[in-house]
Scaffold this motif. Structure first.
Motif, PDB file in Angstrom:
ATOM      1  N   PRO A 310      75.741  -4.948 -27.111  1.00 28.55           N
ATOM      2  CA  PRO A 310      75.457  -3.651 -26.496  1.00 28.55           C
ATOM      3  C   PRO A 310      75.661  -2.491 -27.459  1.00 28.55           C
ATOM      4  O   PRO A 310      74.938  -1.484 -27.371  1.00 28.55           O
ATOM      5  CB  PRO A 310      76.439  -3.585 -25.323  1.00 28.55           C
ATOM      6  CG  PRO A 310      77.504  -4.571 -25.627  1.00 28.55           C
ATOM      7  CD  PRO A 310      76.849  -5.651 -26.421  1.00 28.55           C
ATOM      8  N   ALA A 311      76.612  -2.604 -28.391  1.00 25.43           N
ATOM      9  CA  ALA A 311      76.828  -1.517 -29.349  1.00 25.43           C
ATOM     10  C   ALA A 311      75.618  -1.348 -30.255  1.00 25.43           C
ATOM     11  O   ALA A 311      75.161  -0.225 -30.497  1.00 25.43           O
ATOM     12  CB  ALA A 311      78.083  -1.783 -30.179  1.00 25.43           C
ATOM     13  N   SER A 312      75.087  -2.456 -30.765  1.00 27.08           N
ATOM     14  CA  SER A 312      73.928  -2.356 -31.657  1.00 27.08           C
ATOM     15  C   SER A 312      72.690  -1.884 -30.900  1.00 27.08           C
ATOM     16  O   SER A 312      71.862  -1.148 -31.447  1.00 27.08           O
ATOM     17  CB  SER A 312      73.661  -3.694 -32.341  1.00 27.08           C
ATOM     18  OG  SER A 312      73.377  -4.715 -31.393  1.00 27.08           O
ATOM     19  N   ALA A 313      72.572  -2.266 -29.620  1.00 23.91           N
ATOM     20  CA  ALA A 313      71.454  -1.771 -28.807  1.00 23.91           C
ATOM     21  C   ALA A 313      71.564  -0.263 -28.630  1.00 23.91           C
ATOM     22  O   ALA A 313      70.560   0.469 -28.723  1.00 23.91           O
ATOM     23  CB  ALA A 313      71.448  -2.467 -27.449  1.00 23.91           C
ATOM     24  N   ASN A 314      72.777   0.234 -28.376  1.00 21.89           N
ATOM     25  CA  ASN A 314      72.980   1.679 -28.261  1.00 21.89           C
ATOM     26  C   ASN A 314      72.669   2.374 -29.578  1.00 21.89           C
ATOM     27  O   ASN A 314      72.076   3.466 -29.597  1.00 21.89           O
ATOM     28  CB  ASN A 314      74.421   1.987 -27.848  1.00 21.89           C
ATOM     29  CG  ASN A 314      74.687   1.670 -26.390  1.00 21.89           C
ATOM     30  OD1 ASN A 314      73.772   1.340 -25.642  1.00 21.89           O
ATOM     31  ND2 ASN A 314      75.944   1.769 -25.986  1.00 21.89           N
ATOM     32  N   GLN A 548      78.342   6.797 -29.664  1.00 19.11           N
ATOM     33  CA  GLN A 548      79.274   5.678 -29.646  1.00 19.11           C
ATOM     34  C   GLN A 548      78.611   4.370 -30.081  1.00 19.11           C
ATOM     35  O   GLN A 548      79.301   3.447 -30.497  1.00 19.11           O
ATOM     36  CB  GLN A 548      79.896   5.517 -28.258  1.00 19.11           C
ATOM     37  CG  GLN A 548      81.067   6.450 -28.007  1.00 19.11           C
ATOM     38  CD  GLN A 548      82.214   6.196 -28.956  1.00 19.11           C
ATOM     39  OE1 GLN A 548      82.669   5.074 -29.113  1.00 19.11           O
ATOM     40  NE2 GLN A 548      82.678   7.246 -29.611  1.00 19.11           N
ATOM     41  N   GLY A 549      77.294   4.287 -29.996  1.00 17.16           N
ATOM     42  CA  GLY A 549      76.619   3.107 -30.528  1.00 17.16           C
ATOM     43  C   GLY A 549      76.873   2.974 -32.019  1.00 17.16           C
ATOM     44  O   GLY A 549      77.234   1.898 -32.517  1.00 17.16           O
ATOM     45  N   LEU A 679      87.751   0.370 -21.345  1.00 15.21           N
ATOM     46  CA  LEU A 679      87.254   0.402 -22.725  1.00 15.21           C
ATOM     47  C   LEU A 679      85.738   0.400 -22.750  1.00 15.21           C
ATOM     48  O   LEU A 679      85.112   1.177 -23.486  1.00 15.21           O
ATOM     49  CB  LEU A 679      87.789  -0.795 -23.507  1.00 15.21           C
ATOM     50  CG  LEU A 679      87.108  -1.044 -24.866  1.00 15.21           C
ATOM     51  CD1 LEU A 679      87.429   0.073 -25.829  1.00 15.21           C
ATOM     52  CD2 LEU A 679      87.520  -2.386 -25.447  1.00 15.21           C
ATOM     53  N   LEU A 680      85.119  -0.464 -21.968  1.00 19.23           N
ATOM     54  CA  LEU A 680      83.653  -0.537 -21.951  1.00 19.23           C
ATOM     55  C   LEU A 680      83.054   0.792 -21.512  1.00 19.23           C
ATOM     56  O   LEU A 680      82.059   1.252 -22.074  1.00 19.23           O
ATOM     57  CB  LEU A 680      83.197  -1.660 -21.016  1.00 19.23           C
ATOM     58  CG  LEU A 680      83.655  -3.076 -21.395  1.00 19.23           C
ATOM     59  CD1 LEU A 680      83.181  -4.081 -20.356  1.00 19.23           C
ATOM     60  CD2 LEU A 680      83.140  -3.456 -22.784  1.00 19.23           C
ATOM     61  N   LYS A 681      83.673   1.422 -20.547  1.00 19.58           N
ATOM     62  CA  LYS A 681      83.189   2.725 -20.077  1.00 19.58           C
ATOM     63  C   LYS A 681      83.334   3.776 -21.173  1.00 19.58           C
ATOM     64  O   LYS A 681      82.418   4.554 -21.432  1.00 19.58           O
ATOM     65  CB  LYS A 681      83.975   3.134 -18.836  1.00 19.58           C
ATOM     66  CG  LYS A 681      83.566   4.488 -18.264  1.00 19.58           C
ATOM     67  CD  LYS A 681      84.405   4.832 -17.035  1.00 19.58           C
ATOM     68  CE  LYS A 681      84.028   6.211 -16.484  1.00 19.58           C
ATOM     69  NZ  LYS A 681      84.889   6.578 -15.328  1.00 19.58           N
ATOM     70  N   ARG A 682      84.487   3.808 -21.826  1.00 17.20           N
ATOM     71  CA  ARG A 682      84.750   4.794 -22.882  1.00 17.20           C
ATOM     72  C   ARG A 682      83.748   4.661 -24.011  1.00 17.20           C
ATOM     73  O   ARG A 682      83.277   5.667 -24.565  1.00 17.20           O
ATOM     74  CB  ARG A 682      86.173   4.606 -23.409  1.00 17.20           C
ATOM     75  CG  ARG A 682      86.470   5.433 -24.639  1.00 17.20           C
ATOM     76  CD  ARG A 682      87.759   4.980 -25.309  1.00 17.20           C
ATOM     77  NE  ARG A 682      88.933   5.335 -24.523  1.00 17.20           N
ATOM     78  CZ  ARG A 682      90.173   5.111 -24.939  1.00 17.20           C
ATOM     79  NH1 ARG A 682      90.399   4.516 -26.091  1.00 17.20           N
ATOM     80  NH2 ARG A 682      91.203   5.451 -24.179  1.00 17.20           N
ATOM     81  N   ARG A 683      83.428   3.432 -24.382  1.00 14.49           N
ATOM     82  CA  ARG A 683      82.543   3.184 -25.522  1.00 14.49           C
ATOM     83  C   ARG A 683      81.067   3.192 -25.148  1.00 14.49           C
ATOM     84  O   ARG A 683      80.196   2.927 -25.985  1.00 14.49           O
ATOM     85  CB  ARG A 683      82.891   1.828 -26.145  1.00 14.49           C
ATOM     86  CG  ARG A 683      84.234   1.785 -26.860  1.00 14.49           C
ATOM     87  CD  ARG A 683      84.081   2.151 -28.303  1.00 14.49           C
ATOM     88  NE  ARG A 683      85.330   2.121 -29.049  1.00 14.49           N
ATOM     89  CZ  ARG A 683      85.412   2.263 -30.362  1.00 14.49           C
ATOM     90  NH1 ARG A 683      84.308   2.441 -31.064  1.00 14.49           N
ATOM     91  NH2 ARG A 683      86.569   2.259 -30.974  1.00 14.49           N
ATOM     92  N   GLY A 684      80.777   3.463 -23.869  1.00 15.90           N
ATOM     93  CA  GLY A 684      79.388   3.463 -23.433  1.00 15.90           C
ATOM     94  C   GLY A 684      78.771   2.092 -23.426  1.00 15.90           C
ATOM     95  O   GLY A 684      77.560   1.938 -23.615  1.00 15.90           O
TER      96      GLY A 684
END
Length: 687
Positions: A310-314, A548-549, A679-684
């Motif tokens: 999800p981070a790389s997608a963001n 955040q991504g 954490l997931l919410k904070r990091r988007g």
């Protein structure tokens, strides 16, 4: 090195308050003789324990072991504080000579078979002994620590282990020396201020001052930060200036440079893998995590993979938005590259949130942030107060010393702040303890925070970026941990907890940066006295998941590189010939190989894992952030900035140091295990 004076101030307890080293009397030539005396004294103290003919008990084995080594502890803390923050040529010479000596001494204690047998004997009786919880944990941790170090190995294996440890101590010292030298060599020189269009007057003044310090009058020098990116990339208008800075940053200590770390990295990795196999582990990562809360490298990799997709997608979505800005605003559009990201991110931030990060700096004057932000939050939460002590000199003229008082007015300890960057200071920011609190030794804590804020020109105020403010609050969170830990035995003092939770208290302290009562107290324009406008504050809060991504991806990339290197067997490590190729393959494996989002660190300047205490442990920031984000939720649910909340956090978590299992301490504070959803919410990253 100059001749050593007859009197060595390191060999006697400091005459200064709290045992802070009398650095005004200490010369580089004092250190090695002091270490030699301290090694001998420590060996004598341990020999007295092992020679005791009586059956092993807590009182005749564990307790005298905790008393042993006090001189060595004092000398080592005094030296390594200076070695990281003011590594002059003379100090670096001491460090090179010292590294193999201290490794050999450490092994002589941790691999002592007789001492291990005595501790093991006490450990076998643990359930039948009338010990306090802290004493019981001391037996467990000492036993596990010596087992983990290799005390149970045979003579031949111990000899090889000692040889590996000695070589590793030399290599890690060389890594740090190469990095410091190359970072200084690669500082980027600009011929005129026009090339640095977009920087503030204060930043230009600092760059001119840095050039004058190097004998380059009339030019401007941009020094490099430890991490890959640079704060100036967000402001510099000229694309070539951004490119030059990022290229210099990413090439530090790389193959072919005057101070090349590539072969150093390869040998460190191979030797760590061989050591792990000697100790019965498949890899260095397995060895390290076996004694952390994570337990296994598989648990670490599972978390990193869970977050990476999800981070790389963001990050890809963020890149598309940045590319649109380039296409719409540039007369001759170009494909977005890594050195463009921060600059166009600020354009998007301004367009979507109407926030100009550089324009916030007048509201973040350093002294006000320290006194009315960092110290004020500690007062409101814990009742602390601070008084500057100009009579207690630090190891460098930049260092400021503050006496810390508890809510009842009693003296708690000392806090030292070393704010500014200099060529003799390693990059990044950190906290360390000069003196660790211990009831057994009768010592109170002395803690140090180091940052690398660029010094402004003469007469200019020190105006911080929001990132600088975050770093100061973060490092002070570590300082609070060191100040509050109240234990009997020095083994548990300060921040002596599992590596993968040590970042937890520091990350929690960041929550107060934008807390209304704290922000209003320190975010005041340094000229007009006006508070940071309420609409700006609202937009800052609304933008907390912005970019955040990128932020999560560049961190996860570094954490994955650490795991990839340290998952190798000794045989596989020996096959790695190209550091850059290994990095590329590792990042491709986890899907974090977007060229526009480089890893926070590349291997040749990844100081945390190759010259610090984070080998196979860089994951600990995100691991600890699970606890941190869940704790922030607890504070929000329980009144926010209150003494009751602060006292509970202090008593049940910060105050226990390493004397309690950290996850047990967390359950005691929170009433349950931590949950990952905050954490997931904070990091988007929430679905």
């Amino acid at each position: 090195m100059s001749a050593v004076p007859a009197f060595n101030p390191l060999l006697a307890p400091s005459p200064l308050a709290y045992g802070i080293p009398d650095y005004a009397a200490v010369e580089p030539g004092h250190y090695l003789p002091a270490f030699e005396r301290a090694f001998a004294e420590h060996r004598t103290e341990v020999a007295a324990i092992t020679a005791n003919p009586d059956a092993p008990t807590f009182e005749n084995t564990l307790e005298p072991l905790e008393r042993a080594g006090e001189l060595l502890d004092r000398v080592a803390r005094a030296f390594y504080t200076v070695n990281s923050a003011d590594a002059t040529d003379a100090i670096q010479e001491v460090d090179e000579q010292l590294a193999p000596l201290i490794s050999a001494h450490s092994d002589s204690i941790s691999l002592d078979g007789v001492l291990y047998a005595r501790i093991a004997a006490v450990h076998e009786q643990l359930d039948s002994l009338a010990l306090t919880p802290e004493q019981r944990r001391l037996v467990e941790r000492r036993y596990v620590g010596m087992t983990h170090s290799g005390a149970a190995l045979g003579a031949a294996a111990k000899a090889r282990l000692t040889a590996i440890n000695t070589r590793l101590s030399t290599l890690t010292t060389q890594f740090e020396k190469n990095l410091l030298a190359d970072a200084n060599d690669l500082a980027v020189v600009f011929d005129s201020a026009d090339e640095l269009e977009g920087l503030t007057d204060g930043e230009l003044s600092a760059a001119a001052e840095a050039a004058r310090d190097r004998g380059l009058d009339g030019k401007h020098v941009v020094t490099l930060t430890l991490f890959t990116g640079h704060p100036y990339l967000a402001s510099l208008v000229r694309r070539d200036a951004r490119r030059r800075i990022l290229e210099a940053s990413r090439s530090r200590a790389a193959r072919g440079n005057a101070h090349d770390n590539a072969d150093v990295v390869r040998e460190i990795v191979r030797l760590r893998a061989e050591r792990a196999e000697l100790l019965g582990y498949a890899s260095h990562a397995a060895y390290v995590t076996s004694d952390e809360t994570a337990g296994t490298p598989e648990a670490v990799r599972d978390l990193l993979r869970r977050l990476a997709a999800p981070a790389s997608a963001n990050a890809r979505r963020e890149k598309e938005a940045l590319q649109r800005i380039v296409d719409e605003t540039e007369p001759e559009p170009f494909p977005l590259e890594a050195h463009d990201w921060a600059f166009y991110t600020e354009k998007v931030r301004q367009a979507e949130y109407d926030i100009d990060a550089a324009a916030l700096r007048p509201w973040f004057e350093a002294e006000r942030v320290l006194q009315d932000g960092v110290f004020h939050a500690a007062h409101e939460l814990y009742g602390l107060s601070f008084r500057e002590r100009a009579d207690l000199p630090g190891y460098h003229p930049d260092v400021r010393t503050f006496e810390v008082f508890d809510a009842d007015g009693s003296a708690l300890g000392l806090y030292l702040l070393d704010l500014y960057t200099r060529d003799s200071k390693r990059g990044g920011a950190w906290m360390n303890s000069l003196v660790v609190q211990s009831e057994l030794r009768g010592t109170k804590p002395v803690v140090v925070n180091n940052l690398n804020v660029v010094r402004p020109g003469p007469g200019e105020p020190t105006l911080l970026t929001l990132d600088n403010v975050t770093t100061l609050f973060h490092e002070f969170g570590h300082a609070l941990h060191g100040l509050f830990a109240h234990v009997t035995y020095p083994h548990f003092g300060g921040t002596a907890v599992h590596r993968d939770v040590v970042e937890f208290p520091s990350q929690v302290n960041e929550m107060w940066i934008l807390w209304p009562e704290i922000l209003a107290n320190y975010a005041v324009h340094h000229v007009t006295g006006e508070p940071l406008p309420a609409d700006v504050v609202a937009r800052l809060r609304a933008s907390e998941t912005f970019d955040q991504g990128y932020a999560t991806s560049e961190y996860l990339a570094a954490a994955w590189l650490d795991q990839a290197w340290h998952a190798l067997s000794a045989e596989d490590a020996a096959r790695v010939t190209d550091v850059a190729a290994f990095e590329a393959a590792a990042l491709s494996d986890i899907g974090l190989d977007e060229p526009a989002v480089p890893s926070r660190y590349s291997s040749t300047y990844f100081q945390h894992i190759f010259a610090g205490g984070y080998s196979a442990g860089y994951y600990s920031y995100i691991w600890a952030e699970v606890l941190d984000a869940d704790t922030v939720e607890w504070f929000r649910e329980n009144g926010g900035l209150t003494r009751a909340g602060g006292d509970r956090f202090r008593e049940r978590l910060l105050g226990v140091g390493g004397a309690k299992d950290p996850l047990d301490a967390y359950r005691d504070f929170r009433g349950r295990d931590a949950e990952i959803a905050p954490l997931l919410k904070r990091r988007g990253l929430a679905a």
